[in-house]
Structure formats: structure tokens, C-alpha cells
Design a protein around this motif. Structure first.
Motif, PDB file in Angstrom:
ATOM      1  N   ALA A 274     116.210 -46.260 -21.180  1.00  0.00           N
ATOM      2  CA  ALA A 274     116.797 -44.808 -22.407  1.00  0.00           C
ATOM      3  C   ALA A 274     116.509 -44.045 -22.708  1.00  0.00           C
ATOM      4  CB  ALA A 274     115.264 -45.775 -23.725  1.00  0.00           C
ATOM      5  N   MET A 275     116.822 -42.901 -23.164  1.00  0.00           N
ATOM      6  CA  MET A 275     116.398 -41.458 -23.970  1.00  0.00           C
ATOM      7  C   MET A 275     116.509 -41.101 -25.449  1.00  0.00           C
ATOM      8  SD  MET A 275     120.559 -40.577 -23.975  1.00  0.00           S
ATOM      9  CE  MET A 275     121.473 -39.781 -25.353  1.00  0.00           C
ATOM     10  N   TYR A 276     115.015 -40.042 -25.082  1.00  0.00           N
ATOM     11  CA  TYR A 276     115.758 -39.041 -26.529  1.00  0.00           C
ATOM     12  C   TYR A 276     115.534 -38.780 -26.857  1.00  0.00           C
ATOM     13  CZ  TYR A 276     112.347 -36.961 -29.886  1.00  0.00           C
ATOM     14  OH  TYR A 276     111.965 -36.175 -30.960  1.00  0.00           O
ATOM     15  N   SER A 277     116.341 -38.292 -27.606  1.00  0.00           N
ATOM     16  CA  SER A 277     117.800 -37.346 -28.183  1.00  0.00           C
ATOM     17  C   SER A 277     117.483 -37.034 -30.165  1.00  0.00           C
ATOM     18  CB  SER A 277     118.602 -37.741 -28.332  1.00  0.00           C
ATOM     19  OG  SER A 277     119.311 -36.540 -28.833  1.00  0.00           O
ATOM     20  N   PRO A 278     116.117 -35.834 -30.620  1.00  0.00           N
ATOM     21  CA  PRO A 278     116.332 -35.630 -32.009  1.00  0.00           C
ATOM     22  C   PRO A 278     117.654 -35.516 -32.705  1.00  0.00           C
ATOM     23  CG  PRO A 278     115.992 -33.509 -30.124  1.00  0.00           C
ATOM     24  CD  PRO A 278     116.563 -34.698 -29.744  1.00  0.00           C
ATOM     25  N   VAL A 279     118.827 -35.133 -31.782  1.00  0.00           N
ATOM     26  CA  VAL A 279     120.312 -34.958 -32.504  1.00  0.00           C
ATOM     27  C   VAL A 279     121.503 -35.597 -32.309  1.00  0.00           C
ATOM     28  CG1 VAL A 279     122.164 -32.633 -32.684  1.00  0.00           C
ATOM     29  CG2 VAL A 279     119.713 -31.906 -32.240  1.00  0.00           C
ATOM     30  N   THR A 280     121.556 -35.773 -32.969  1.00  0.00           N
ATOM     31  CA  THR A 280     122.625 -37.261 -32.739  1.00  0.00           C
ATOM     32  C   THR A 280     124.097 -36.761 -33.806  1.00  0.00           C
ATOM     33  OG1 THR A 280     122.090 -38.139 -34.399  1.00  0.00           O
ATOM     34  CG2 THR A 280     121.061 -38.996 -32.733  1.00  0.00           C
ATOM     35  N   GLY A 281     125.138 -36.892 -33.221  1.00  0.00           N
ATOM     36  CA  GLY A 281     126.662 -37.126 -33.971  1.00  0.00           C
ATOM     37  C   GLY A 281     126.310 -37.952 -34.987  1.00  0.00           C
ATOM     38  N   PRO A 282     127.564 -38.427 -36.169  1.00  0.00           N
ATOM     39  CA  PRO A 282     127.907 -38.710 -37.441  1.00  0.00           C
ATOM     40  C   PRO A 282     127.729 -40.681 -36.762  1.00  0.00           C
ATOM     41  CG  PRO A 282     129.711 -37.590 -36.744  1.00  0.00           C
ATOM     42  CD  PRO A 282     129.041 -37.413 -36.070  1.00  0.00           C
ATOM     43  N   ASN A 283     128.514 -41.152 -35.164  1.00  0.00           N
ATOM     44  CA  ASN A 283     128.742 -41.742 -34.809  1.00  0.00           C
ATOM     45  C   ASN A 283     127.722 -42.876 -33.658  1.00  0.00           C
ATOM     46  OD1 ASN A 283     128.902 -41.031 -33.065  1.00  0.00           O
ATOM     47  ND2 ASN A 283     131.570 -40.867 -32.405  1.00  0.00           N
ATOM     48  N   GLY A 284     126.274 -41.879 -34.332  1.00  0.00           N
ATOM     49  CA  GLY A 284     125.320 -42.360 -33.468  1.00  0.00           C
ATOM     50  C   GLY A 284     125.183 -41.855 -31.245  1.00  0.00           C
ATOM     51  N   SER A 285     126.908 -41.138 -31.645  1.00  0.00           N
ATOM     52  CA  SER A 285     126.551 -40.476 -29.912  1.00  0.00           C
ATOM     53  C   SER A 285     125.072 -39.550 -30.214  1.00  0.00           C
ATOM     54  CB  SER A 285     127.366 -39.984 -29.472  1.00  0.00           C
ATOM     55  OG  SER A 285     127.632 -38.990 -30.783  1.00  0.00           O
ATOM     56  N   ALA A 286     124.777 -38.877 -28.742  1.00  0.00           N
ATOM     57  CA  ALA A 286     123.284 -38.233 -28.295  1.00  0.00           C
ATOM     58  C   ALA A 286     123.426 -37.969 -27.400  1.00  0.00           C
ATOM     59  CB  ALA A 286     122.163 -38.705 -28.851  1.00  0.00           C
ATOM     60  N   GLY A 287     123.057 -36.838 -26.656  1.00  0.00           N
ATOM     61  CA  GLY A 287     122.488 -36.115 -25.318  1.00  0.00           C
ATOM     62  C   GLY A 287     121.670 -35.695 -25.460  1.00  0.00           C
ATOM     63  N   SER A 288     121.032 -35.872 -23.739  1.00  0.00           N
ATOM     64  CA  SER A 288     119.800 -35.513 -23.410  1.00  0.00           C
ATOM     65  C   SER A 288     119.155 -34.644 -23.531  1.00  0.00           C
ATOM     66  CB  SER A 288     120.196 -35.700 -21.532  1.00  0.00           C
ATOM     67  OG  SER A 288     119.114 -35.660 -21.120  1.00  0.00           O
ATOM     68  N   VAL A 289     118.003 -34.532 -23.959  1.00  0.00           N
ATOM     69  CA  VAL A 289     116.425 -33.507 -24.101  1.00  0.00           C
ATOM     70  C   VAL A 289     115.884 -33.359 -23.005  1.00  0.00           C
ATOM     71  CG1 VAL A 289     117.920 -33.033 -26.690  1.00  0.00           C
ATOM     72  CG2 VAL A 289     115.440 -34.529 -25.632  1.00  0.00           C
ATOM     73  N   GLY A 290     115.953 -34.260 -21.682  1.00  0.00           N
ATOM     74  CA  GLY A 290     115.280 -33.799 -21.111  1.00  0.00           C
ATOM     75  C   GLY A 290     114.234 -35.011 -21.129  1.00  0.00           C
ATOM     76  N   ILE A 291     114.359 -36.286 -21.917  1.00  0.00           N
ATOM     77  CA  ILE A 291     113.420 -37.426 -22.042  1.00  0.00           C
ATOM     78  C   ILE A 291     114.002 -38.761 -21.593  1.00  0.00           C
ATOM     79  CG2 ILE A 291     111.085 -37.719 -23.701  1.00  0.00           C
ATOM     80  CD1 ILE A 291     111.320 -35.447 -24.868  1.00  0.00           C
ATOM     81  N   GLY A 292     113.671 -38.692 -20.352  1.00  0.00           N
ATOM     82  CA  GLY A 292     114.766 -39.925 -20.231  1.00  0.00           C
ATOM     83  C   GLY A 292     113.442 -40.907 -19.238  1.00  0.00           C
ATOM     84  N   PHE A 293     113.589 -42.605 -19.627  1.00  0.00           N
ATOM     85  CA  PHE A 293     112.881 -43.568 -19.194  1.00  0.00           C
ATOM     86  C   PHE A 293     113.451 -44.578 -18.301  1.00  0.00           C
ATOM     87  CE2 PHE A 293     111.474 -41.758 -23.421  1.00  0.00           C
ATOM     88  CZ  PHE A 293     110.094 -41.728 -23.449  1.00  0.00           C
ATOM     89  N   ALA A 294     112.818 -44.757 -17.440  1.00  0.00           N
ATOM     90  CA  ALA A 294     113.319 -45.981 -16.458  1.00  0.00           C
ATOM     91  C   ALA A 294     112.411 -47.210 -16.797  1.00  0.00           C
ATOM     92  CB  ALA A 294     113.443 -45.494 -15.339  1.00  0.00           C
ATOM     93  N   ILE A 295     112.292 -48.406 -16.024  1.00  0.00           N
ATOM     94  CA  ILE A 295     111.965 -49.284 -15.867  1.00  0.00           C
ATOM     95  C   ILE A 295     111.377 -49.726 -14.548  1.00  0.00           C
ATOM     96  CG2 ILE A 295     111.428 -51.890 -15.969  1.00  0.00           C
ATOM     97  CD1 ILE A 295     114.176 -51.653 -17.638  1.00  0.00           C
ATOM     98  N   PRO A 296     110.439 -49.489 -14.333  1.00  0.00           N
ATOM     99  CA  PRO A 296     109.546 -49.094 -12.822  1.00  0.00           C
ATOM    100  C   PRO A 296     109.908 -50.759 -12.081  1.00  0.00           C
ATOM    101  CG  PRO A 296     107.488 -49.370 -14.475  1.00  0.00           C
ATOM    102  CD  PRO A 296     108.683 -49.762 -15.592  1.00  0.00           C
ATOM    103  N   SER A 297     110.560 -49.899 -10.492  1.00  0.00           N
ATOM    104  CA  SER A 297     110.918 -50.987 -10.063  1.00  0.00           C
ATOM    105  C   SER A 297     109.909 -52.028  -9.681  1.00  0.00           C
ATOM    106  CB  SER A 297     111.084 -50.012  -8.362  1.00  0.00           C
ATOM    107  OG  SER A 297     109.720 -49.571  -8.006  1.00  0.00           O
ATOM    108  N   ASN A 298     108.794 -51.873  -8.980  1.00  0.00           N
ATOM    109  CA  ASN A 298     108.397 -53.466  -9.599  1.00  0.00           C
ATOM    110  C   ASN A 298     108.498 -54.601 -10.031  1.00  0.00           C
ATOM    111  OD1 ASN A 298     107.182 -52.042  -7.000  1.00  0.00           O
ATOM    112  ND2 ASN A 298     104.480 -51.651  -7.514  1.00  0.00           N
ATOM    113  N   GLN A 299     108.852 -53.905 -11.438  1.00  0.00           N
ATOM    114  CA  GLN A 299     108.688 -54.689 -12.786  1.00  0.00           C
ATOM    115  C   GLN A 299     109.988 -55.213 -12.138  1.00  0.00           C
ATOM    116  OE1 GLN A 299     108.315 -53.167 -16.468  1.00  0.00           O
ATOM    117  NE2 GLN A 299     108.494 -54.990 -17.958  1.00  0.00           N
TER     118      GLN A 299
END
Length: 307
Positions: A274-299
Motif C-alpha cells: 500500500a501507499m499513501y497519496s494526498p493527490v489523485t486523478g479523476p480515475n483514482g490514479s496516484a503517485g508516490s509521496v514517499g510513504i509506502g507500506f510493506a507486510i513484514p517478512s516474518n508474517q
């Protein structure tokens, strides 16, 4: 303590396999439309436990491609290399050369569209870990290997509660499986490398650091299918996926979902989701603002064993 937030209007929104951009002037065919906006809408309420609060936003999933035909050029790797603000002297190019064969592009055909995500090989006979939201509702699945081959794949099992899935590439052997690290050893500030297919650009490399640990990511599955501007609150109930995630500033965009997040030793520490983006296009497209998320490898390893 759970905090309740009122639903906010756009631009807080959620992407997923994205919609393609307008064709170039030399192109005659109109772009195909992509239906799925997969992964992760997360309201700020889901981040309160991690020390963030007061702002309602959305975590947006990163599977899907703006132009799936670009995946055909899989033999040409697009990469952004160079050391990040982690330990100086890390040879990112050497790490990428070692781990790239273990990263694949996941192509899905849906009833009313197509999508692109990423995956990581976990066994030499072609078992591949990806996000559940990448393959959910897929009528057919194929994977494009780092050498450019595209092969059929089947879904072996899914775990919607952790947004992970295991798929099997058909007719392959001797593949390079990734090595997994102990995510309990990950520290804030550790250098990381994300590899995947954002926008259908297979083999794209971005670097960054681990920004935070144990961020609570909550996804509403029902809202992601029905509402172009969905929001969710922590503990919403049925139809929600919630997990503790690693936060990173390595750029993660639509199409990175299911791809690996490597440490400086070339070991998987997380699965980008997942990622966080405060700006999106009309079709839901968005770009990275440097806040991304990853499921930990142990899980992830626990889910692999279960599936």
C-alpha cells in the motif's frame, strides 16, 4: 484507543491497477480501461497507534498498471539506483543484479479489465508470493519472469486477512528464489530496495529507508470495489483487512503491489502492499509521496507455510 474520523471528500482516495494514460499521438488504438482499484484505503485512524493522527487520508494500493503493454519489454530493466540516506557505500547495483531474477510481474485478466502487480519467487519450482488483492477475482493469471518469459500461473491459496496470496507458475524449474530476512531485526533507518512493475514498467528499482515500524494498515474490501473515494476506520468489522506494516520512503506506485522490499543484504524484509497519496486523478490514479507500506517478512513466511 480507537479514534473515529468523519469521511473526508476527495482528493483523499485510493488507487490500484490504474487506468491507462491517453495514447501517444502515434498510437491509433484508444487505451484499454482498467477496472480494479485494488489495495488499501486506510484512514488516519488506522495510523494513530503508530503515532500519526488528526489528518484523514488514504493509503492506496499499488497493483495495476497504467499501460500493461509495457510489460512486454520486460527484458529491459528500468531502474533508479544509487545509495539512499542509509549506510554509505552500499552497492545497490550489485544487490539488484543478485535479486532481480527472483522478482516477477503478475498479470491478471478480470471479467471487465486487466491489472498488473508484482511478486517474488519463493521456490525454484515457481511458487510466487504476491498480494491477495492482485489476484482476487482474476479469471486468468500469468507471470512475466525477469528474463522476459511469460508463463501461465494458478492461485494455490489466498489469505485475505493479511492480503497475501501464493501462486504457482506453470512449466518452470530452476528459478532463483529470494531469501527472507527476520523482519524483527529491522530498524528505523535501515536502507531498503523496492523492486516491481509500477505502471507496467517491469524491473523498476527504487531505494529508501525504513521510516517507521508497526504501522497499522486497515483496508476495507467492500469499499474498494464500490466507492471510488473509499475510507475505512480501524476496527470497522467484516470485510476489513488489517495488519502491522513497515513504513518506507522508497517510492511505491501502482503496480508495485506484491513485490519485495529488500534489505541491504539482498534479503526480503517485506511485501509491498500500500501507499499513501494526498493527490489523485479523476480515475483514482496516484503517485508516490514517499510513504509506502510493506507486510513484514516474518508474517509473509507464516502465510507461506500455512498456504
Amino acid at each position: 484507543m480507537t479514534e473515529n474520523f468523519r469521511q473526508a471528500p476527495p482528493p483523499w482516495t485510493y488507487p490500484g491497477p490504474a487506468y491507462p494514460p491517453p495514447p501517444l499521438p502515434v498510437q491509433q488504438k484508444p487505451p484499454r480501461r482498467f477496472r480494479r482499484g485494488t489495495v488499501a484505503v486506510v484512514a488516519a485512524a488506522a495510523l494513530v497507534a503508530g503515532g500519526v493522527g488528526g489528518t484523514v487520508g488514504a493509503l492506496i494500493g499499488s497493483d495495476g498498471a497504467s499501460q500493461p503493454t509495457l510489460g512486454a519489454a520486460a527484458t529491459t530493466t528500468s531502474s533508479t539506483t544509487g545509495t539512499s540516506s542509509g549506510a554509505e557505500g552500499t552497492d545497490v547495483s550489485a544487490i539488484v543484479a543478485k535479486v532481480m531474477p527472483s522478482v516477477v510481474q503478475v498479470n491478471v485478466r478480470l471479467r471487465d479489465g486487466e491489472g498488473i502487480g508484482s511478486g517474488v519467487i519463493v521456490s525454484s519450482d515457481g511458487k510466487i508470493l504476491t498480494n491477495n488483492h492482485v489476484v482476487a477475482d482474476a479469471e486468468t493469471v500469468t507471470v512475466t519472469l525477469s528474463d522476459g518469459r511469460t508463463v501461465d500461473a494458478t492461485v494455490l491459496g489466498t489469505d485475505p486477512s493479511t492480503d497475501l496470496a501464493l501462486i504457482q507458475a506453470q512449466g518452470v524449474s530452476g528459478l532463483t528464489a529470494a531469501k527472507f530476512a527476520n523482519s524483527d531485526d529491522v530498524k528505523v533507518g535501515d536502507e531498503v530496495i523496492a523492486i516491481g512493475s509500477p505502471g507496467g514498467l517491469q524491473g523498476t528499482v527504487t531505494t529508501g529507508i525504513v521510516s517507521a515500524l508497526d504501522r497499522t494498515v486497515t483496508v476495507s474490501e467492500s469499499e474498494e470495489q464500490q466507492n471510488p473515494y473509499p475510507y475505512t476506520q480501524q476496527g470497522q468489522g467484516a470485510g476489513t483487512t488489517s495488519y502491522k506494516a513497515l513504513q518506507t520512503d522508497a517510492a511505491i506506485n501502482q503496480g508495485n503491489s506484491g513485490g519485495p522490499l529488500f534489505n541491504a543484504a539482498g534479503q526480503v524484509v517485506g511485501i509491498n502492499s500500500a501507499m499513501y497519496s494526498p493527490v489523485t486523478g479523476p480515475n483514482g490514479s496516484a503517485g508516490s509521496v514517499g510513504i509506502g507500506f510493506a507486510i513484514p517478512s516474518n508474517q509473509a513466511q507464516q502465510v507461506i507455510d500455512k498456504l
